[in-house]
Design an enzyme around this catalytic site. Structure first.
Site, PDB file in Angstrom:
ATOM      1  CD  GLU A 272     -45.125  26.703 104.238  1.00 24.49           C
ATOM      2  OE1 GLU A 272     -44.590  26.694 105.376  1.00 24.49           O
ATOM      3  OE2 GLU A 272     -45.547  27.733 103.687  1.00 24.49           O
ATOM      4  CD  GLU A 326     -37.585  31.309 101.102  1.00 21.50           C
ATOM      5  OE1 GLU A 326     -38.181  32.239 100.535  1.00 21.50           O
ATOM      6  OE2 GLU A 326     -38.162  30.430 101.788  1.00 21.50           O
ATOM      7  CE  LYS A 329     -39.072  32.343 104.501  1.00 24.79           C
ATOM      8  NZ  LYS A 329     -39.683  31.083 104.920  1.00 24.79           N
ATOM      9  CD  GLU A 335     -38.849  31.223 110.462  1.00 25.97           C
ATOM     10  OE1 GLU A 335     -39.317  31.568 109.370  1.00 25.97           O
ATOM     11  OE2 GLU A 335     -39.351  30.341 111.174  1.00 25.97           O
TER      12      GLU A 335
END
Length: 473
Positions: A272, A326, A329, A335
């Site tokens: 990542e 996303e 999250k 984030e």
């Protein structure tokens, strides 16, 4: 022995030569080192089929899933895209204690799809060593061994690797990179895991995020260092290496830590890394410009295949975070703002991943770091080219090369097979790239500054079949 006439032999030799040439060209154009994370903590994601089609339109050749969603794995069948699947942290105790649980998991999540779906790695857990759960930590290696045995039982043990993903916080210290060491209380556990990695040929996977380093040190020079922009670098007195970007420094820190405990030959994979394009008002660092600079600079650096100072000549397999935002999250806005693509499958920002556009120059914003406006001379009125000054260090040349090729300019002429690839030297490639930015961005003197490492020349650097852009202004 059967006789063949010479024309038949020549035809066969020609076919063999053509096949070999095409194979070499395919290898030269391969970008198997570029992957992406496909997270699913969201309730609004495009369908797996649409996502598979999107991925095939890009130069992304590997996808990392955090689980083993059968719909996604099936959608990626026959695409050739490498698939990393994940086993949840919560399942580690069951994997460790019950070999049959591991066998059933492999039989349910791998066997029905392989080889049509190109599953290449199973990641057992995510950042387990920093979870604080000693029970989970001690069971991680037995879990990995049982999954390996389950793969062996279906003759896939030599085709699919088993590993786990680590946070950069497994390091007690990381600066300078040569002095990096693992936390002493993790060394014994890591030696066991690394012994498994070495024995099975699986990678040591890490999550380096220069973004988080910048959040803790938000000076302008730190931002340039993180974003692959020209900067003064950070010197490692032990190796005499002046690091020009945070990514190389973090990856080499892991390499040094592995070397310190006898495992320098274990392959490192970046599971990542990324940069958010949006954040809350009190967050330092998130922006479209910064995200584009980091991810674009990283891709340019990987495509240059220069490697890192301690591991030169090969790009580390790197999975960008992330394919989509996303929305479920928790935490700050950042984030939920790492996505490279929008939900309508358009790009959040262009970093040259599309097969249709990656070779088309994208006009970037005026570079912030390499171009401090200077006015020692008027705008030239004749053909001029931007070239490096004499005695510029290799580190600065590499930084300039990474910056240009990571910001949407067409650097294919200096990639393998390109008209300007030979001579395959850093100074030749950097000269081409620096001149390319100067010519494309307006031919202003400040477009040929590169932190005072470049100068204008009336001498055309073109040679043989390699033509440098240039002309009257």
């Amino acid at each position: 022995m059967q006789n063949r006439d010479s024309s038949s032999d020549m035809a066969i030799l020609s076919c063999v030569f053509l096949f070999a040439l095409l194979n070499l060209l395919n290898i030269a154009n391969s970008e198997s080192f570029i992957g992406v994370n496909y997270g699913q903590v969201a309730d609004n994601l495009p369908s797996p089929a649409a996502t598979a089609k999107l991925l095939q339109s890009t130069s992304i050749e590997k996808v990392r899933l955090y689980g083993s969603d059968p719909a996604i794995i099936q959608a990626l069948a026959n695409t050739g895209i490498g698939i990393v699947i994940g086993a949840a942290n919560g399942d580690i105790p069951a994997f460790a204690s019950d070999p049959n649980f591991a066998k059933n998991w492999v039989n349910g999540n791998v066997v029905p799809f392989y080889p049509a779906s190109n599953i290449i790695v199973i990641m057992v857990g995510n950042e387990v060593l920093m979870s604080g759960d000693n029970n989970l930590i001690t069971q991680l290696l037995p879990a990995m061994k049982n999954i390996q045995s389950a793969l062996d039982s279906v003759s896939l043990g030599d085709k699919i690797k088993v590993s786990t993903v680590h946070s950069m916080t497994v390091l007690r210290q990381s600066e300078p990179p040569s002095s990096a060491r693992f936390h002493p209380n993790l060394v014994n556990v890591l030696k066991g895991l690394l012994g498994f990695n070495k024995a099975t040929g699986s990678p040591f996977a890490i999550n380096p995020y220069p973004y988080f380093a910048y959040r803790g040190d938000n000076r302008a020079e730190t931002l340039a260092f993180c974003l692959f922009q020209p900067n003064s670098g950070r010197y490692d007195p032990n190796t005499k290496i002046n690091y020009m970007n945070m990514f190389d420094a973090q990856v080499d820190a892991i390499h040094s830590a592995l070397d310190s405990i006898g495992f320098k030959d274990v392959e490192i994979v970046v599971a990542e890394t990324g940069w958010p394009y949006k954040g809350d008002s009190d967050e330092v660092g998130p922006s479209v410009d910064n995200a584009k600079a980091y991810n674009g600079g990283l891709i340019g650096h990987l495509r240059s295949k220069v490697g890192t100072p301690l591991m030169p000549g090969k790009s580390v397999d790197t999975y960008l975070f992330a394919l989509y935002d996303e929305d479920l999250k928790p935490g700050p806005t950042s984030e939920r703002s790492f996505g490279l693509f929008n939900l309508d499958l358009t790009m959040t920002y262009d970093i040259g991943l599309s097969k249709n556009t990656q070779k088309t120059p994208v006009t970037p914003a005026t570079p912030k770091n390499p171009a401090t406006p200077v006015s020692p001379s008027p705008k030239p009125n004749k053909s001029t080219w931007c070239v490096p000054k004499a005695d510029v260090s290799d580190a600065r040349l590499q930084s300039n090369l990474d910056y240009v090729c990571g910001h949407g300019f067409d650097c294919t002429p200096i990639q393998p097979g390109g008209a300007c690839f030979e001579p395959n030297t850093l100074v030749s490639h950097a000269t081409y790239a620096m001149n390319l930015l100067y010519q494309s961005a307006g031919r202003n003197p400040w477009n040929c500054d590169f932190s005072q490492t470049a100068t204008l020349s009336s001498k055309n650097p073109s040679y043989n079949g390699c033509s440098y852009p240039g002309g009257d202004t």
